[in-house]
Design a protein around this motif. Structure first.
Motif, PDB file in Angstrom:
ATOM      1  N   SER A   1       0.820  -1.209   0.000  1.00 41.86           N
ATOM      2  CA  SER A   1       0.000   0.000   0.000  1.00 41.86           C
ATOM      3  C   SER A   1       0.859   1.267   0.000  1.00 41.86           C
ATOM      4  CB  SER A   1      -0.922   0.007   1.209  1.00 41.86           C
ATOM      5  OG  SER A   1      -0.172   0.170   2.406  1.00 41.86           O
ATOM      6  N   ASN A   2       0.249   2.369  -0.426  1.00 38.42           N
ATOM      7  CA  ASN A   2       0.956   3.650  -0.439  1.00 38.42           C
ATOM      8  C   ASN A   2       1.359   4.082   0.970  1.00 38.42           C
ATOM      9  OD1 ASN A   2       0.812   3.981  -3.226  1.00 38.42           O
ATOM     10  ND2 ASN A   2      -1.199   4.964  -3.140  1.00 38.42           N
ATOM     11  N   ASN A   3       0.487   3.816   1.947  1.00 35.84           N
ATOM     12  CA  ASN A   3       0.824   4.159   3.334  1.00 35.84           C
ATOM     13  C   ASN A   3       2.049   3.398   3.806  1.00 35.84           C
ATOM     14  OD1 ASN A   3      -1.235   5.969   3.514  1.00 35.84           O
ATOM     15  ND2 ASN A   3      -2.552   4.727   4.820  1.00 35.84           N
ATOM     16  N   MET A   4       2.093   2.107   3.477  1.00 34.88           N
ATOM     17  CA  MET A   4       3.251   1.302   3.886  1.00 34.88           C
ATOM     18  C   MET A   4       4.516   1.782   3.186  1.00 34.88           C
ATOM     19  SD  MET A   4       4.628  -0.977   5.739  1.00 34.88           S
ATOM     20  CE  MET A   4       3.280  -1.904   6.505  1.00 34.88           C
ATOM     21  N   ARG A   5       4.397   2.160   1.921  1.00 40.66           N
ATOM     22  CA  ARG A   5       5.573   2.670   1.198  1.00 40.66           C
ATOM     23  C   ARG A   5       6.088   3.958   1.848  1.00 40.66           C
ATOM     24  NH1 ARG A   5       3.810   2.021  -5.210  1.00 40.66           N
ATOM     25  NH2 ARG A   5       2.641   0.077  -4.918  1.00 40.66           N
ATOM     26  N   ALA A   6       5.156   4.771   2.334  1.00 50.66           N
ATOM     27  CA  ALA A   6       5.561   6.012   2.998  1.00 50.66           C
ATOM     28  C   ALA A   6       6.347   5.711   4.265  1.00 50.66           C
ATOM     29  CB  ALA A   6       4.322   6.849   3.325  1.00 50.66           C
ATOM     30  N   VAL A   7       5.907   4.692   5.013  1.00 50.18           N
ATOM     31  CA  VAL A   7       6.632   4.315   6.232  1.00 50.18           C
ATOM     32  C   VAL A   7       7.994   3.730   5.873  1.00 50.18           C
ATOM     33  CG1 VAL A   7       6.573   2.935   8.339  1.00 50.18           C
ATOM     34  CG2 VAL A   7       4.445   3.843   7.403  1.00 50.18           C
ATOM     35  N   LEU A   8       8.031   2.888   4.849  1.00 52.75           N
ATOM     36  CA  LEU A   8       9.305   2.310   4.415  1.00 52.75           C
ATOM     37  C   LEU A   8      10.295   3.415   4.039  1.00 52.75           C
ATOM     38  CD1 LEU A   8       7.916  -0.651   2.267  1.00 52.75           C
ATOM     39  CD2 LEU A   8       9.300  -0.887   4.336  1.00 52.75           C
ATOM     40  N   GLY A   9       9.769   4.509   3.483  1.00 50.95           N
ATOM     41  CA  GLY A   9      10.629   5.627   3.111  1.00 50.95           C
ATOM     42  C   GLY A   9      11.263   6.323   4.295  1.00 50.95           C
TER      43      GLY A   9
ATOM     44  N   ILE B   1      -1.563   3.624   9.872  1.00 54.86           N
ATOM     45  CA  ILE B   1      -1.612   2.163   9.833  1.00 54.86           C
ATOM     46  C   ILE B   1      -1.590   1.671  11.271  1.00 54.86           C
ATOM     47  CG2 ILE B   1      -0.508   0.048   9.004  1.00 54.86           C
ATOM     48  CD1 ILE B   1       0.891   1.684   6.894  1.00 54.86           C
ATOM     49  N   SER B   2      -2.620   0.949  11.675  1.00 53.10           N
ATOM     50  CA  SER B   2      -2.658   0.449  13.046  1.00 53.10           C
ATOM     51  C   SER B   2      -1.553  -0.558  13.240  1.00 53.10           C
ATOM     52  CB  SER B   2      -4.012  -0.208  13.351  1.00 53.10           C
ATOM     53  OG  SER B   2      -4.109  -1.469  12.718  1.00 53.10           O
ATOM     54  N   LYS B   3      -1.169  -0.753  14.502  1.00 55.52           N
ATOM     55  CA  LYS B   3      -0.083  -1.698  14.773  1.00 55.52           C
ATOM     56  C   LYS B   3      -0.530  -3.136  14.627  1.00 55.52           C
ATOM     57  CE  LYS B   3      -0.817  -1.153  19.775  1.00 55.52           C
ATOM     58  NZ  LYS B   3      -0.177  -0.760  21.025  1.00 55.52           N
ATOM     59  N   GLU B   4      -1.853  -3.358  14.516  1.00 60.00           N
ATOM     60  CA  GLU B   4      -2.335  -4.732  14.355  1.00 60.00           C
ATOM     61  C   GLU B   4      -2.376  -5.134  12.896  1.00 60.00           C
ATOM     62  OE1 GLU B   4      -2.772  -6.870  16.652  1.00 60.00           O
ATOM     63  OE2 GLU B   4      -2.309  -5.419  18.199  1.00 60.00           O
ATOM     64  N   ALA B   5      -2.865  -4.229  12.036  1.00 55.63           N
ATOM     65  CA  ALA B   5      -2.975  -4.573  10.623  1.00 55.63           C
ATOM     66  C   ALA B   5      -3.155  -3.299   9.816  1.00 55.63           C
ATOM     67  CB  ALA B   5      -4.153  -5.512  10.389  1.00 55.63           C
ATOM     68  N   SER B   6      -2.931  -3.405   8.518  1.00 57.69           N
ATOM     69  CA  SER B   6      -3.046  -2.248   7.653  1.00 57.69           C
ATOM     70  C   SER B   6      -4.495  -2.053   7.233  1.00 57.69           C
ATOM     71  CB  SER B   6      -2.188  -2.452   6.393  1.00 57.69           C
ATOM     72  OG  SER B   6      -0.856  -2.723   6.756  1.00 57.69           O
ATOM     73  N   PRO B   7      -5.042  -0.806   7.273  1.00 64.04           N
ATOM     74  CA  PRO B   7      -6.401  -0.550   6.808  1.00 64.04           C
ATOM     75  C   PRO B   7      -6.531  -0.955   5.345  1.00 64.04           C
ATOM     76  CG  PRO B   7      -5.521   1.337   7.988  1.00 64.04           C
ATOM     77  CD  PRO B   7      -4.384   0.395   7.769  1.00 64.04           C
ATOM     78  N   GLY B   8      -7.657  -1.552   4.983  1.00 59.06           N
ATOM     79  CA  GLY B   8      -7.881  -1.961   3.606  1.00 59.06           C
ATOM     80  C   GLY B   8      -7.124  -3.200   3.212  1.00 59.06           C
ATOM     81  N   LYS B   9      -6.546  -3.892   4.184  1.00 60.90           N
ATOM     82  CA  LYS B   9      -5.778  -5.091   3.881  1.00 60.90           C
ATOM     83  C   LYS B   9      -6.474  -6.321   4.455  1.00 60.90           C
ATOM     84  CE  LYS B   9      -2.191  -3.837   1.512  1.00 60.90           C
ATOM     85  NZ  LYS B   9      -1.879  -4.445   0.227  1.00 60.90           N
ATOM     86  N   GLN B  10      -7.765  -6.443   4.252  1.00 61.46           N
ATOM     87  CA  GLN B  10      -8.508  -7.540   4.839  1.00 61.46           C
ATOM     88  C   GLN B  10      -8.049  -8.885   4.291  1.00 61.46           C
ATOM     89  OE1 GLN B  10     -12.628  -6.693   4.190  1.00 61.46           O
ATOM     90  NE2 GLN B  10     -12.664  -4.987   5.633  1.00 61.46           N
ATOM     91  N   GLU B  11      -7.670  -8.895   2.989  1.00 59.36           N
ATOM     92  CA  GLU B  11      -7.227 -10.165   2.408  1.00 59.36           C
ATOM     93  C   GLU B  11      -5.979 -10.674   3.133  1.00 59.36           C
ATOM     94  OE1 GLU B  11      -6.653  -7.255  -0.215  1.00 59.36           O
ATOM     95  OE2 GLU B  11      -8.629  -7.033   0.679  1.00 59.36           O
ATOM     96  N   GLU B  12      -5.055  -9.752   3.455  1.00 60.39           N
ATOM     97  CA  GLU B  12      -3.834 -10.154   4.138  1.00 60.39           C
ATOM     98  C   GLU B  12      -4.135 -10.621   5.551  1.00 60.39           C
ATOM     99  OE1 GLU B  12      -0.964  -6.993   1.787  1.00 60.39           O
ATOM    100  OE2 GLU B  12      -1.115  -6.939   3.957  1.00 60.39           O
ATOM    101  N   GLU B  13      -5.102  -9.971   6.206  1.00 58.92           N
ATOM    102  CA  GLU B  13      -5.470 -10.401   7.540  1.00 58.92           C
ATOM    103  C   GLU B  13      -6.008 -11.839   7.506  1.00 58.92           C
ATOM    104  OE1 GLU B  13      -7.736  -6.431   8.438  1.00 58.92           O
ATOM    105  OE2 GLU B  13      -7.466  -7.505  10.323  1.00 58.92           O
TER     106      GLU B  13
END
Length: 331
Positions: A44-52, A267-279
């Protein structure tokens, strides 16, 4: 050392969390090299921002999938076909030398000395020591090698359906050509296999430099209690072969350094919003580790499992049971 880099891969947001822990552990131990993460479109774009916030360079790559269900079924890891995406690391030709590290590894000290090694340097795989484990390896980016690997993957494929089988076939002389390219096991210590030779782990485990959380249950699949600073596991959790000390180290790094960044970027520490498939996938994988133990196998079935490298190290084939049989035989 701007022309050398540590490289990892995140194919989804869950592995993004692993990459963040790996990156922060490299930063913590003051690496002087660049940090690079390859990301697939599924991140996700949010995760990419954190990775940056942790990595110097984020590179978007297309997913390469072996789609070799037959060989992947042999190791019971159907999800590993996408590890072919790792091959993109050879295309990073603006670096002269790199160390690739899987996102499920954790650095315990500074390992910059690995850049003194040459391609392809790696540690032996605990399941078959004449093969190297592809979770940590030293390599030289090269478009020629990159194209040869892609061609090899098309014509020869992989004997395990994942990147490790492919790379071991491509670098087929690793076991015999140059002992200097055999990294000590402490640079890729399997958190699962340590119990297969517990005395050695007790003797040398304190020297570990990199821990690799092999297997289908990853650190982020567990629940962590920040109050007690301990990983919480079900009493029937058969993945308990993972050394708890290393799991706690991973979660301590996640809680201290990564979780605040995730929250800051929504992004919550439990899971990424909009990532239900990954959950759902994570939950399914976790449930696999809680299935009841299989019925006692016959001697013939156990022999076949030994030959296939699937000994029950935590059950009937444990070190303690084997020792008892040897003692009874010798007496």
């Amino acid at each position: 050392m701007s022309d050398q880099a540590f490289v990892t891969l995140a194919t989804n947001d869950l592995y993004g969390k692993g990459a963040l822990v790996l990156g922060t552990s490299l930063r913590k131990h003051k690496t002087t090299r660049q940090l690079v993460v390859l990301v697939s479109p599924q991140v996700s774009n949010n995760m990419r921002a954190v990775l940056g916030r942790v990595f110097d360079e984020i590179i978007l790559v297309n997913v390469l999938d072996s789609k070799d269900s037959a060989h992947l079924a042999m190791i019971k890891r159907p999800e590993l076909g996408v590890t072919f995406t790792k091959l993109h690391c050879w295309a990073l030709t603006h670096y002269s030398k790199c160390i690739f590290m899987d996102a499920d590894t954790l650095v315990l000290c500074n390992i910059d000395e690995l850049f003194q090694r040459e391609e392809l340097s790696a540690a032996p795989d605990p399941g078959w020591p004449d093969c190297f484990n592809s979770g940590v390896f030293v390599y030289r980016p090269s478009i020629e090698t990159y194209n040869e690997l892609l061609q090899f993957s098309t014509t020869k494929g992989s004997f395990d359906g994942g990147d490790q089988g492919l790379l071991n076939s491509f670098f087929s002389n690793w076991a015999t050509a140059d002992i200097n390219k055999h990294l000590p096991f402490i640079y890729n210590l399997s958190s699962v296999a340590i119990y297969s030779y517990l005395p050695a782990f007790k003797q040398y485990g304190a020297d570990a430099k990199v821990v690799h959380f092999l297997g289908n249950v990853k650190p982020w699949n567990y629940t962590y209690d920040p109050t007690t600073r301990c990983v919480m596991r079900d009493s029937q959790d058969h993945s308990s072969v993972v050394h708890p000390e290393f799991l706690n180290m991973w979660w301590d790094a996640f809680t201290t350094s990564v979780s605040p960044l995730l929250i800051e970027h929504g992004i919550s520490k439990e899971a990424s919003p909009g990532k239900q498939e990954e959950e759902k996938l994570s939950e399914a994988v976790s449930q696999l580790s809680f299935t009841p133990p299989p019925p006692v196998a016959s001697s013939e079935e156990r022999r076949k499992k030994w030959e296939q490298g699937q000994a029950d190290y935590m059950g009937v084939d444990s070190f303690e049971n084997i020792q008892k049989k040897l003692d009874a035989y010798l007496n």
